[in-house]
Design an enzyme around this catalytic site. Structure first.
Site, PDB file in Angstrom:
ATOM      1  N   PRO A 126       0.802  -1.233   0.000  1.00 51.45           N
ATOM      2  CA  PRO A 126       0.000   0.000   0.000  1.00 51.45           C
ATOM      3  C   PRO A 126       0.830   1.274   0.000  1.00 51.45           C
ATOM      4  CG  PRO A 126      -0.962  -1.594   1.511  1.00 51.45           C
ATOM      5  CD  PRO A 126       0.335  -2.179   1.038  1.00 51.45           C
ATOM      6  N   ARG A 264     -17.118   2.628 -43.721  1.00 50.91           N
ATOM      7  CA  ARG A 264     -18.084   3.637 -43.265  1.00 50.91           C
ATOM      8  C   ARG A 264     -18.300   4.685 -44.339  1.00 50.91           C
ATOM      9  NH1 ARG A 264     -21.951   6.248 -41.137  1.00 50.91           N
ATOM     10  NH2 ARG A 264     -21.764   7.347 -39.142  1.00 50.91           N
ATOM     11  N   GLY A 337     -19.865   6.562 -32.113  1.00 46.72           N
ATOM     12  CA  GLY A 337     -20.631   5.997 -31.005  1.00 46.72           C
ATOM     13  C   GLY A 337     -20.261   4.557 -30.692  1.00 46.72           C
ATOM     14  N   GLU A 360       4.168  -2.668 -13.304  1.00 49.09           N
ATOM     15  CA  GLU A 360       5.590  -2.962 -13.563  1.00 49.09           C
ATOM     16  C   GLU A 360       6.406  -1.695 -13.818  1.00 49.09           C
ATOM     17  OE1 GLU A 360       6.805  -6.390 -15.848  1.00 49.09           O
ATOM     18  OE2 GLU A 360       4.829  -7.295 -15.591  1.00 49.09           O
TER      19      GLU A 360
END
Length: 377
Positions: A126, A264, A337, A360
């Site tokens: 911690p 698209r 979206g 790491e």
């Protein structure tokens, strides 16, 4: 299909290309983009399958081939982030045994490489993440045993591992010179899973406690006081592989973006016809190749026998993870979206990539390593 031309770079030997092709085919056959509902069970299953089909043989042993580790992580991460995690932790978790363990301790490697035992690397605390020298978990000798007390956190595979490599203070000297490394079996009395930790990209993680936990002195890896050296040696091998995982995610983001922009329809043409979009795609490709050069330079250098590659590995991890974050962000933007829709590939990559810039050794820590190598020669 991802760009495979990098496999012809002089960093690699013929067997590396063969391995990458075979693992890519395995991933196409064995892995899917479906989100698991039970992450622990899915991770255990992935370890078993990776072991069953021989891929975990590359994670441990007397001669770790870092280019192979990087190629495996890049390929797995491109297909399935949790499969990369499962593979990587079998290597990182047993790295101390591979590099410093004795013959008796190396018997664990038979089980981890077969996918029959799951390993974990318990270093972070911690109040001591990147500052390893200041960890406070203690291991005090008592007869034929050591008695461990303390806490670890953000431990990958915490809660599902069969063995933990635990770094603790044995007190031979102040700071980094007073640490040692131990094998701690998961069923040892005194090992507590104090909290399961949940992140934006679900992985098995836990906070561990050690309460008067006894391990025999035969579980000490290497010599007393070698723990810091052992930890740094393991990270020296595996840090570049984090960059490789980020590279795999970035390649997947570019693949998805190329397919999306070329299909698209927008303003009477394809999204890919717009010069601004082409500029983004060019930036993505440039980021990927520059990252790959640094990742595989670090891996090649280590495989050529370099004792330490701290600078090279730090550069590889920093560049690859930071670039992957930018590349995946561009992929999300160009998907509109769909890029933020739950369950979409690029949305999943966006969640997965963030942690790689932290674990790491966070990006800022890598900058310190690089700067010190320049300033001190």
């Amino acid at each position: 299909m991802s760009d495979r031309s990098f496999l012809d770079w002089p960093f690699f030997e013929p067997h590396h290309k063969k391995l990458a092709d075979e693992l890519d085919a395995w991933c196409e056959r064995e892995l899917s983009d479906a989100h698991p509902t039970d992450v622990d069970a899915h991770c255990r299953d992935l370890v078993k399958r990776l072991g069953r089909d021989g891929w975990l043989q590359h994670t441990a042993g007397d001669a770790l081939d870092v280019r192979t580790l990087c190629l495996c992580r890049e390929t797995l991460a491109r297909h399935h982030a949790l499969a990369d995690f499962a593979f990587a932790m079998q290597g990182l978790g047993t790295g101390a045994i591979s590099l410093f363990g004795n013959d008796q301790q190396k018997q664990w490697l038979d089980s981890t490489r077969a996918g029959e035992a799951i390993s974990a690397f318990a270093l972070t605390e911690p109040d001591s993440g990147s500052d390893v020298a200041n960890l406070t978990t203690t291991a005090e000798p008592d007869g034929d045993d050591y008695v461990l007390n303390g806490e670890k956190t953000w431990i990958s595979n915490g809660g599902i591992a069969d063995l933990y490599i635990v770094f603790a203070r044995t007190g031979e000297a102040a700071g980094a010179k007073g640490l040692s490394a131990f094998i701690v079996e998961a069923d040892r009395p005194g090992l507590e899973i104090r909290e399961r930790l949940h992140t934006i990209a679900p992985h098995p993680l836990a906070r561990l406690g050690f309460n008067q936990l006894r391990v025999p002195k035969s579980n000490l890896i290497g010599q007393p006081g070698q723990g810091f050296r052992i930890a740094m040696a393991v990270l020296d091998v595996f840090r570049a592989t984090v960059g490789a995982a980020a590279l795999g995610m970035a390649r997947r983001a570019l693949d998805e973006t190329a397919a999306r922009t070329q299909s698209r329809q927008l303003f009477g043409g394809h999204l890919s016809d717009l010069q601004m979009v082409q500029g983004h795609v060019a930036d993505m490709a440039l980021g990927i190749d520059s990252s790959a050069l640094l990742v595989y330079r670090a891996a090649w250098t280590k495989d050529q026998g370099a004792e330490r590659v701290s600078r090279e590995a730090a550069m590889a991890k920093l560049q690859a993870t930071e670039q992957a974050q930018q590349i995946i962000d561009k992929a999300v933007q160009l998907h509109g979206g769909d890029g933020v829709r739950d369950g979409h590939v690029v949305a999943g990559l966006y969640q997965e990539i963030r942690a790689l810039r932290i674990y790491e050794g966070a990006t800022d820590v890598q900058k310190v390593i690089i700067a010190r190598s320049v300033l001190t020669g």
